[in-house]
Write an enzyme that holds these catalytic residues in place. Structure first.
Site, mmCIF file in Angstrom:
data_model
loop_
_atom_site.group_PDB
_atom_site.id
_atom_site.type_symbol
_atom_site.label_atom_id
_atom_site.label_comp_id
_atom_site.label_asym_id
_atom_site.label_seq_id
_atom_site.Cartn_x
_atom_site.Cartn_y
_atom_site.Cartn_z
ATOM 1 C CG ASP A 1 -2.310 -0.813 0.886
ATOM 2 O OD1 ASP A 1 -2.142 -1.592 0.019
ATOM 3 O OD2 ASP A 1 -3.281 -0.537 1.737
ATOM 4 C CG ASN B 1 -8.010 -3.743 -3.124
ATOM 5 O OD1 ASN B 1 -8.852 -2.633 -3.223
ATOM 6 N ND2 ASN B 1 -8.465 -4.646 -2.437
ATOM 7 C CG ASP C 1 -8.769 -1.500 8.968
ATOM 8 O OD1 ASP C 1 -9.811 -2.129 8.253
ATOM 9 O OD2 ASP C 1 -8.125 -0.639 8.688
ATOM 10 C CD GLU D 1 -8.225 -3.785 2.081
ATOM 11 O OE1 GLU D 1 -7.363 -3.050 2.317
ATOM 12 O OE2 GLU D 1 -9.448 -3.699 2.721
ATOM 13 C CG HIS E 1 -4.474 -6.781 4.311
ATOM 14 N ND1 HIS E 1 -4.116 -5.697 5.280
ATOM 15 C CD2 HIS E 1 -5.415 -6.184 3.797
ATOM 16 C CE1 HIS E 1 -4.598 -4.832 5.310
ATOM 17 N NE2 HIS E 1 -5.681 -4.918 4.380
ATOM 18 N NE ARG E 2 -6.802 -4.245 8.120
ATOM 19 C CZ ARG E 2 -5.528 -3.969 8.614
ATOM 20 N NH1 ARG E 2 -4.788 -4.965 9.174
ATOM 21 N NH2 ARG E 2 -4.972 -2.860 8.209
ATOM 22 C CE LYS F 1 -5.107 -3.450 0.251
ATOM 23 N NZ LYS F 1 -5.009 -2.327 1.131
#
Length: 416
Positions: free
Chosen positions: A52, A94, A296, A324, A373-374, A399
């Protein structure tokens, strides 16, 4: 070649050690832009180097800004106070922060700027921001309501009052605030409704702006006045990423370990640090968790809730559907993949049924990560307690946290 899957071996013991989370993604991308809009050289230390932030840095270079990287946690940014037309579309993968922030900043350019991203970004809404910029006299268009966005800049905009619907993302508000300091006259940003996704990130934006010399006055719950000060180069220390810290806090409570992050929880200024108090209450999480102001952290909390003593309902998380991936659906689907009925959706709420008896079982499960990623990092927590958890596309953590798997390994986690 990117690794296609990673199976986690439950450590069977407390995780003990020291892991320093990477720099905050949210702060890094804010101060990269502010330093680029300033005249002079700014040294940004403690920065995150990930997909990112690299997209943001590359885009700024394409717009005539000098961005040097003397080490793994530092950016040295030299700006002229202006941005140049890039001559090609800005590809931002993204990266939501980079995409929203640069869409507004592109108004400072003389000429055309196309802000674009990957196939996932093409599904993430940006129409409210484009509409707001148009109100300010900026020539901006996003025919699908999502990127790509085409901005024909005139070297700035005149200022004035603009209304914005921040319900989908606080990043729209932050983008306008940061661009506002470069207008020809004061800018007043006003919310059209009471709802705003993660208001704490707007506070984060204002703090960063003020560090670079901007003046922002808050009037009421949903109005900000930005003076046309421009920005002054400054040296800035970026704090660790609170969203990344949530995985380590959760790994600690799940395994009964002791993980030193090098930064106390109350020293974080990012909204997701609020999750620490909840994580510390495990296995007695509250029956209802409002995730609206720590979005998040919700994937971390949802996977943790699977091992809680009692069920947990997550509310205020509709915005997670336009991250995302659709994180509400992803969390529900993948938790239920581990054990049918473990989670389900009710409207935009997520209900995790919770089952402490899952710990110690072997339940071979292939977790789809949706290039998010999360989702990958949060479901790794399930693998600490349940045998047979395989994370697909583990490389998507690059990311925001490229060293995630290595740092779990440094604590003693092994992979099959």
């Amino acid at each position: 070649m990117r690794e296609t899957e990673k199976t986690i071996v439950p450590p069977g013991r407390p995780l003990v050690g020291r892991v320093a989370p990477p720099g905050s993604k949210s702060i890094t991308n804010r101060v990269l832009l502010l330093a680029a809009l300033a005249e002079g050289t700014s040294r940004l230390t403690g920065a995150l180097k990930s997909d990112d932030t690299r997209y943001m840095a590359a885009a700024l270079r394409d717009m005539g800004v000098t961005v040097e990287e003397p080490d793994d946690t530092t950016f040295v940014v030299t700006g002229t106070g202006h941005l140049a037309a890039p001559g090609k579309p800005l590809f931002l993968g993204n990266a939501g922060t980079a995409t929203r922030f640069l869409t507004a900043a592109a108004a400072m350019v003389h000429g055309e700027v196309v802000v674009d991203g990957d196939e996932h970004m093409h599904k993430r809404p940006i129409a409210p921001l484009v509409a707001a910029l148009t109100t300010l006299g900026v020539d901006a268009a996003a025919p699908t309501g999502c990127p790509p966005v085409t901005i024909t800049g005139k070297g700035g905009f005149p200022g004035g009052r603009v209304e914005i619907d921040g319900g989908l993302s606080s990043q729209y508000v932050s983008a306008l605030l940061m661009a506002g300091a470069c207008a020809a006259a004061p800018v007043e940003v006003v919310l059209t409704g009471a709802d705003i996704g993660a208001r704490g990130y707007v506070d984060l934006t204002i703090a960063a702006m003020e560090a670079f010399g901007a003046r922002v006055a808050v009037s009421g719950a949903g109005s900000w006045r930005i003076e046309p000060t421009g920005y002054k180069a400054t040296d800035f220390v970026i704090e660790p990423d609170a969203s990344a810290a949530t995985y380590l806090w959760a790994a600690q409570v799940l395994t009964g370990g002791a993980i030193d992050l090098g930064t106390p929880a109350d020293a974080f200024t990012q909204p997701d640090a609020r999750a620490y108090k909840l994580i510390s209450a495990f296995p007695h999480l509250p029956a209802v968790i409002d995730g609206s102001q720590m979005q998040d952290a919700v994937p971390t909390l949802a996977v943790l809730a699977a091992f809680n003593n009692t069920p947990v309902r997550f509310t205020g998380i509709a915005n997670l559907r336009v991250k995302e991936c659709d994180r509400v659906a992803a969390l529900s689907t993948e938790l239920a993949r581990i054990r049918p009925g473990l989670a389900h959706e009710e409207g935009d709420d997520l209900i995790v049924s919770s089952d402490p008896a899952l710990a110690g079982q072997t339940l071979p499960t292939r977790i789809e990560t949706y290039a998010d990623h999360r989702i990958a990092m949060s479901f790794a927590l399930a693998g600490l307690m349940i045998g047979g958890i395989t994370i697909l596309d583990p490389g998507c953590v690059a990311k925001t946290y490229p060293a995630y798997w290595d740092e779990l390994a440094s604590l003693g986690v092994q992979y099959a």
